[in-house]
Design a protein around this motif. Structure first.
Motif, PDB file in Angstrom:
ATOM      1  N   TYR A   1       0.830  -1.209   0.000  1.00  0.00           N
ATOM      2  CA  TYR A   1       0.000   0.000   0.000  1.00  0.00           C
ATOM      3  C   TYR A   1       0.864   1.260   0.000  1.00  0.00           C
ATOM      4  CZ  TYR A   1      -4.821  -1.579   0.191  1.00  0.00           C
ATOM      5  OH  TYR A   1      -6.056  -2.082  -0.152  1.00  0.00           O
TER       6      TYR A   1
ATOM      7  N   LEU B   1       1.203  10.067  -9.831  1.00  0.00           N
ATOM      8  CA  LEU B   1       0.319  10.218 -10.985  1.00  0.00           C
ATOM      9  C   LEU B   1      -0.574  11.443 -10.877  1.00  0.00           C
ATOM     10  CD1 LEU B   1      -0.689   6.467 -11.501  1.00  0.00           C
ATOM     11  CD2 LEU B   1       0.921   7.815 -12.857  1.00  0.00           C
ATOM     12  N   GLN B   2      -0.724  11.977  -9.661  1.00  0.00           N
ATOM     13  CA  GLN B   2      -1.533  13.179  -9.485  1.00  0.00           C
ATOM     14  C   GLN B   2      -0.766  14.446  -9.850  1.00  0.00           C
ATOM     15  OE1 GLN B   2      -4.765  12.969  -8.677  1.00  0.00           O
ATOM     16  NE2 GLN B   2      -4.528  10.734  -8.547  1.00  0.00           N
TER      17      GLN B   2
ATOM     18  N   ALA C   1       1.727   1.776  -3.472  1.00  0.00           N
ATOM     19  CA  ALA C   1       0.534   2.206  -4.201  1.00  0.00           C
ATOM     20  C   ALA C   1       0.231   3.677  -3.943  1.00  0.00           C
ATOM     21  CB  ALA C   1      -0.652   1.336  -3.793  1.00  0.00           C
ATOM     22  N   TYR C   2       0.337   4.105  -2.688  1.00  0.00           N
ATOM     23  CA  TYR C   2       0.086   5.510  -2.372  1.00  0.00           C
ATOM     24  C   TYR C   2       1.139   6.410  -3.017  1.00  0.00           C
ATOM     25  CZ  TYR C   2      -3.780   5.118   0.966  1.00  0.00           C
ATOM     26  OH  TYR C   2      -5.011   4.920   1.529  1.00  0.00           O
TER      27      TYR C   2
ATOM     28  N   ASP D   1       0.303   6.620  -6.664  1.00  0.00           N
ATOM     29  CA  ASP D   1      -0.891   7.440  -6.861  1.00  0.00           C
ATOM     30  C   ASP D   1      -0.566   8.924  -6.715  1.00  0.00           C
ATOM     31  OD1 ASP D   1      -3.920   7.630  -7.061  1.00  0.00           O
ATOM     32  OD2 ASP D   1      -3.565   8.617  -5.118  1.00  0.00           O
ATOM     33  N   ASP D   2       0.259   9.251  -5.718  1.00  0.00           N
ATOM     34  CA  ASP D   2       0.654  10.649  -5.529  1.00  0.00           C
ATOM     35  C   ASP D   2       1.458  11.142  -6.731  1.00  0.00           C
ATOM     36  OD1 ASP D   2       0.906  13.079  -4.250  1.00  0.00           O
ATOM     37  OD2 ASP D   2       2.661  12.461  -3.070  1.00  0.00           O
TER      38      ASP D   2
END
Length: 710
Positions: free
Chosen positions: A253, A263-264, A256-257, A260-261
């Motif tokens: 995770y 990709l933002q 994953a976080y 994700d950060d």
């Protein structure tokens, strides 16, 4: 940077991996061993275990743990290590015997073991062989949850063990996912399906036809793939105690976080050079490191996950306890946790009611190098031993300690002294010549008795003032002598009771003047006797002319005035003062009058002594003169008593401490006063009261005649 290999570990605990210079791209979701050591230290501190032994393995796991213990465990954290031993890696019976012997002989009741399971098993076999019981074991996460040690052979010794364990967690949906797995009968050759098939055959005791490559199973029914897995209970589908797996979950995770950060990121507003963003297709490891360092999320189980500057996640451990049940079974239960939060720092939580203690008392053991020093003592370190090894030394007189394990004894305030137990200060006993103590009562009664006798004698003389015996003995000087004696008796009362400024100043002045007045009267009486005798000789009438009543009064006044002047100079220049004397007894305050000027006191006594010696010499010279009532002899005897008393007074006064010095002075005053009173007035009162027939002029003249004829 391109050489970076990004790693997020779920099981590597060595503190050495926190070195950012050597491992700049290493992250982990399991706490490092330094925090595990700190967790153990907190447990030691919680139970007051200041004295513990440490056993380690001779690898990075044990060596780095030992370094952390030696650097972190000390007076500041509340404990010391009694010994540190390295468990042998191979079969070394002699070394094992030596280590277990050290454990058995040590006063440390707590033993911490930082080692892998294999060395722990070898150690425990030797512990069982030597039957070393009564120890409280504390285990690292490497063996705390291992079942191979939880056997009837070892549990009598390891029961009650407190251990550090990887945090247990829950992963939502994992069990449902595991229960949905089914073997694919059409794709047996894939590696994934081969593992599933092996699990299936092991769980349901069946086999697929043909069996997968590498799987050997003889006999049994054919597997259909439709067996009901929901009813199966084994370790492969049990998700109630996920520990390393939970760290895997947090590591995945975290990545994953981070992704994700990343990709933002908005183009032109990125964190890298020229505000660029990272791209998934050409992602560099160092770019993902940047985002991992900023990860901060909370799992569904409630644990916060973030990484510090060393790549370590916020640490958390479960604290486990080995319970040995009466039926022989073993239960490893969670009794607390230790964690570090971003805001509250390190926290230790223990449910002590749940802890099983493998001791008869069912209470935590004591593990200290030395027992606590009770109030009234201080700790004195034993030379050459750690700080927590000490002797309890009683506080010296005048000092106290009112807390347990005091390092120093504190001195009591000036007017206080230590109690017999040396645990609190009590007011010092005060000592002076009390009115209500036996000695004070006796002296007071004696003083008042002497005063009363003087008053009675004075009354007798006044009542019989016209009788020949009173008139023949210079009644005016006799009256003045009785008054001075009465003052002498009364001034002794000034020496009894607590010294005050006015009593200190008055006592010696009153004493000195009263006695000079008394001795002056005696001296003048002696001189009168000599003058009368000289007047009785032919041509000696002039001697009485020059020593009449006026001259007698004047002589007494002048002699007394000299003493008054001496007292005045003494009081003005160096007045006696109340003084708290602690020289004789440290635990007592002796209230006394400091004479102020020793010279002044010596002159006062010396003047009295001078007059007394002169009176004695005059009286001695006149003792054989014809005198109806032997007045010169009586004066000689009285002055002999007076001088003897005061000669004996000086050494007795100097050698007597405190109130006894005052008692000696009072005794000298009373003894000399009674000596004068009895010697001078006893015979006269005897004749006046008991032999009145002799108190006539004829009897007196007859005596004179008889004396002259003889």
């Amino acid at each position: 940077m391109n050489r970076f290999v990004l790693q997020v570990s779920y099981f590597a605990t060595c503190s050495c991996l926190s070195d950012r210079q050597k491992f700049p791209s290493f992250f982990r979701t399991i706490p490092n061993d330094a925090f595990q050591v700190n967790a153990m230290i907190q447990i030691l501190k919680h139970f007051g275990w200041t004295w513990a032994g440490l056993l380690i393995s001779d690898d990075d796991y044990g060596v780095h743990a030992a370094r952390s213990f030696h650097s972190d465990l000390g007076p500041a954290s509340g404990g010391c290590l009694a010994y540190t031993e390295i468990l042998p890696s191979g079969d070394n019976p002699a070394e094992l015997r030596r280590i277990v012997d050290v454990m058995r002989k040590s006063t440390a009741r707590v033993v911490i073991v930082f080692s892998n399971i294999s060395r722990m098993i070898i150690l425990m076999k030797e512990v069982v062989r030597q039957n070393v019981t009564g120890l409280q074991w504390m285990g690292s996460e490497a063996w705390t949850s291992v079942e191979v040690l939880q056997t009837p052979q070892f549990m009598p010794y390891l029961g009650g063990t407190l251990g550090i364990s990887i945090r247990r967690g829950e992963m939502p949906g994992l069990r449902d996912f595991l229960l949905q797995i089914r073997p694919d009968l059409h794709h047996n050759n894939t590696e994934e399906n081969s593992m599933v098939n092996q699990f299936w055959e092991h769980t349901f005791q069946c086999r697929f036809a043909p069996p997968p490559a590498g799987w050997v199973e003889a006999g049994g029914e054919l597997c259909t793939g439709q067996e009901v897995i929901e009813n199966v209970e084994n370790e492969l589908v049990d998700v109630s105690d996920l520990r390393p797996e939970y760290n895997v979950y947090k590591a995945v995770y975290a990545l994953a976080y981070a992704l994700d950060d990343m990709l933002q990121c908005e183009p032109g507003r990125g964190p890298f050079s020229n505000n660029t963003c990272a791209h998934l297709q050409r992602l560099e490891p160092w770019q993902l490191v940047y985002y991992l360092e900023k990860v901060n999320f909370t799992t569904t189980f409630g644990d916060q996950v973030s990484f510090d500057e060393n790549g370590d996640a916020l640490p958390i451990y479960d604290i486990m306890n080995w319970e040995w049940l009466p039926d022989g079974r073993t239960k490893v239960q969670r009794v607390g946790e230790v964690k570090r939060s971003a805001f509250k720092g390190e926290e230790l939580t223990l449910d002590e009611d749940k802890i099983f203690w493998n001791f008869e008392s069912k209470q935590p053991p004591r593990s200290v190098c030395s027992e606590s020093c009770p109030p009234g003592t201080r700790m004195a370190r034993k030379k050459g031993e750690p700080e927590y090894c000490f002797d309890c030394v009683p506080c010296s007189e005048g000092k106290i300690s009112n807390t347990t394990d005091s390092m120093e004894c504190t001195s009591c305030p000036e007017d206080f002294w230590s109690s017999p137990q040396r645990d609190h200060c009590v007011p010092k006993k005060t000592e002076y010549l009390f009115y209500h103590e036996p000695l004070g009562i006796c002296l007071t009664i004696t003083s008042l008795l002497g005063t009363f006798i003087c008053v009675v004698v004075l009354g007798i003389f006044i009542h019989h003032h016209s009788t020949p015996i009173v008139r023949a003995n210079n009644s005016e000087l006799s009256f003045l002598l009785l008054v001075s004696l009465k003052l002498c008796f009364l001034c002794s009362l000034l020496f009894i009771g607590r010294p005050r400024l006015w009593t200190c100043q008055l006592r010696h002045a009153a004493f000195g003047i009263s006695f000079v007045l008394c001795v002056s009267c005696i001296l003048v009486k002696t001189m009168v006797v000599l003058a009368v005798f000289r007047a009785s000789k032919p041509g000696g009438e002039s001697s009485l002319k020059w020593f009449g009543a006026v001259q007698q009064r004047g002589t007494v006044l002048v002699l007394t005035s000299i003493q008054a002047a001496i007292c005045t100079v003494w009081l003005v220049s160096a007045s006696p003062m109340p003084h708290k004397n602690t020289q004789y007894h440290s635990n007592k305050i002796i209230y006394e009058c400091a004479v102020g000027s020793t010279v002044g006191f010596a002159v006062l006594l010396g003047y009295i002594g001078l007059l007394a010696v002169i009176s004695f010499l005059f009286a001695f010279l006149a003792k054989n003169l014809p005198d109806s009532f032997n007045e010169a002899k009586l004066i000689t005897f009285s002055m002999l008593i007076f001088c003897a008393v005061w000669v004996a007074f000086v050494p007795a006064y100097i050698s007597s401490p405190g109130k006894y010095a005052d008692a000696v002075e009072v005794f000298a005053i009373l003894a000399s006063s009674f000596g004068l009173l009895v010697a001078l007035f006893g015979p006269k009162c005897y004749i006046i009261l008991l032999k009145p027939e002799q108190n006539t002029k004829k009897a007196i003249m007859g005596r004179c005649t008889t004396t002259h004829q003889s």
